[in-house]
Write an enzyme that holds these catalytic residues in place. Structure first.
Site, mmCIF file in Angstrom:
data_model
loop_
_atom_site.group_PDB
_atom_site.id
_atom_site.type_symbol
_atom_site.label_atom_id
_atom_site.label_comp_id
_atom_site.label_asym_id
_atom_site.label_seq_id
_atom_site.Cartn_x
_atom_site.Cartn_y
_atom_site.Cartn_z
ATOM 1 N N GLU A 1 0.894 -1.175 -0.434
ATOM 2 C CA GLU A 1 -0.096 0.120 0.353
ATOM 3 C C GLU A 1 0.657 1.669 0.334
ATOM 4 O OE1 GLU A 1 -2.884 0.291 3.369
ATOM 5 O OE2 GLU A 1 -3.733 2.102 2.333
ATOM 6 N N ASP B 1 -0.683 -5.447 2.380
ATOM 7 C CA ASP B 1 -1.225 -3.640 4.003
ATOM 8 C C ASP B 1 -0.385 -4.261 5.268
ATOM 9 O OD1 ASP B 1 -2.609 -1.701 4.969
ATOM 10 O OD2 ASP B 1 -4.679 -2.703 4.616
ATOM 11 N N ILE C 1 -0.829 -1.435 8.417
ATOM 12 C CA ILE C 1 -1.801 -1.373 8.666
ATOM 13 C C ILE C 1 -3.303 -1.165 7.786
ATOM 14 C CG2 ILE C 1 -3.150 0.403 10.517
ATOM 15 C CD1 ILE C 1 -0.188 1.114 10.964
ATOM 16 N N ASP C 2 -4.114 -2.243 8.146
ATOM 17 C CA ASP C 2 -5.150 -2.364 7.730
ATOM 18 C C ASP C 2 -6.287 -1.456 8.858
ATOM 19 O OD1 ASP C 2 -7.246 -2.046 5.138
ATOM 20 O OD2 ASP C 2 -8.029 -4.408 5.994
ATOM 21 N N THR D 1 -5.920 2.151 8.729
ATOM 22 C CA THR D 1 -5.520 3.106 9.791
ATOM 23 C C THR D 1 -6.589 4.009 10.283
ATOM 24 O OG1 THR D 1 -3.923 2.640 7.979
ATOM 25 C CG2 THR D 1 -3.688 5.021 9.087
ATOM 26 N N ASP E 1 -5.762 -4.177 0.845
ATOM 27 C CA ASP E 1 -7.462 -4.893 1.706
ATOM 28 C C ASP E 1 -7.643 -6.561 1.703
ATOM 29 O OD1 ASP E 1 -6.612 -2.045 2.342
ATOM 30 O OD2 ASP E 1 -7.885 -1.662 1.023
HETATM 31 C C1 IPD Z 1 -9.675 0.644 4.556
HETATM 32 C C2 IPD Z 1 -9.720 0.340 5.407
HETATM 33 C C3 IPD Z 1 -11.431 0.072 5.421
HETATM 34 C C4 IPD Z 1 -11.710 0.413 3.639
HETATM 35 C C5 IPD Z 1 -11.135 0.898 3.137
HETATM 36 C C6 IPD Z 1 -9.583 1.056 3.414
HETATM 37 P P1 IPD Z 1 -6.528 1.512 5.050
HETATM 38 O O1 IPD Z 1 -7.475 0.607 4.073
HETATM 39 O O2 IPD Z 1 -10.120 -1.551 5.253
HETATM 40 O O3 IPD Z 1 -12.518 -0.671 6.267
HETATM 41 O O4 IPD Z 1 -13.300 0.903 3.993
HETATM 42 O O5 IPD Z 1 -11.750 1.083 1.666
HETATM 43 O O6 IPD Z 1 -8.746 1.406 2.172
HETATM 44 O O7 IPD Z 1 -6.431 2.899 3.890
HETATM 45 O O8 IPD Z 1 -6.699 1.708 6.277
HETATM 46 O O9 IPD Z 1 -5.685 0.403 4.953
#
Ligand code: IPD
Length: 286
Positions: free
Chosen positions: A74, A94, A96-97, A99, A224
């Site tokens: 990411e 990813d 930190i999923d 964030t 993700d």
């Molecule tokens: C996000 C999370 C979130 C989702 C977003 C993602 P990130 O990833 O997974 O639940 O709704 O579409 O982008 O940015 O925290 O790695």
């Protein structure tokens, strides 16, 4: 290339071993520190130095073992690296999923790593940092949480289901209208409830664990969902496009469910839209 060639040695490793104790430690310690927040594609698409640091650590440790493999991370993509999935062995990361959760100390944050060969996810690992749950799956080998096998819910009636989804970070009024239209349709089916953990990877681990029947979203990215989609498949569930077609990792659309009957009832309710693909060429400058 490693012994076994074309990534097979990586696919045979203990999946959870990709996430090392120091990767977990960096995330946990950062949760109790001041977190410097930066933005990416929009004012609500957040990133911190911890995301960047953890991604570097993971890539570094994988590269030591598999120097020929490719990466889609990411934060590397945010820094300008290409986001193209090829047939080569590829680690999709990813760091930190969730964030936004991380920034606000909302307690669902995950490290997500998928490993693909021939564009197919072979290994998936999701570490839910605050729950201290390590979800792992290898294609054909089942899905596990801290070593215990996972099984999706056996509920076939959508009216008795909990559905997970997210609002994402696109605030374009047309997209927001679609999100609310889908939500209104699904809530008034009715279903038992709608939930969202704030991380796609955790939502997928909840489907795999049988705690929710389905998760859908448009706008998330391949990093993700790569690992979590294998968790769902290996726990006995299905993964498809939100219109009922074949799943496409790079399409930024997903519907993962415990079974086809629940999934197809949701397809009827979802107002679809097409975000730019993860592998779309960068927009030309004027
Ligand atoms: C996000 C999370 C979130 C989702 C977003 C993602 P990130 O990833 O997974 O639940 O709704 O579409 O982008 O940015 O925290 O790695």
């Amino acid at each position: 290339m490693e012994a076994g060639g074309r990534g097979t040695a990586a696919a045979e490793e203990e999946p959870g071993s990709t996430i090392k104790a120091d990767h977990k430690q960096v995330v946990r310690e950062a949760l109790s520190d001041d977190r410097k927040v930066m933005t990416k594609s929009s004012a609500v698409d957040l990133v911190t130095q911890t995301d960047q640091k953890v991604e570097k650590l993971i890539i570094q440790s994988v590269k030591e073992k598999f120097p020929q493999h490719r990466f889609i991370g990411e934060e590397s993509v945010a820094a300008g690296e290409p986001s193209i999935l090829t047939d080569d062995p590829t680690w999709i990361i990813d760091p930190i999923d969730g964030t936004t959760n991380f920034v606000h100390a909302f307690p669902f944050v995950a490290i997500s790593i998928g490993f693909t060969i021939n564009k197919r996810v072979e290994v998936g690992v999701v570490y839910s940092c605050l729950e201290d749950k390590m979800f792992t799956a290898r294609r054909g080998g089942g899905a596990f949480c801290n070593g215990e096998p996972l099984q999706v819910s056996d509920q076939t009636d959508v009216h008795r289901s909990i559905i997970a989804t997210e609002f994402g970070s696109n605030r374009d009024p047309e997209v927001v209208d679609k999100i609310f239209s889908s939500l209104r349709n699904i809530l008034s089916l009715p279903v038992h409830g709608v939930r969202g953990a704030g991380t796609a990877a955790v939502n997928l681990s909840l489907v795999a664990s049988g705690c929710v029947e389905a998760y859908y979203e448009m706008g998330m990215h391949v990093w993700d969902i790569a690992a979590g989609s294998l968790l769902v498949l290996e726990a006995g569930g299905i993964v498809m496009d939100v219109d009922g077609g074949d799943a496409d990792l790079m399409s930024r659309r997903i519907l993962a469910a415990n079974n086809r009957s629940v999934a197809l009832r949701l397809v009827e309710q979802i107002a679809p839209y097409r975000p730019d693909r993860d592998d779309a060429p960068p927009a030309a400058c004027d």
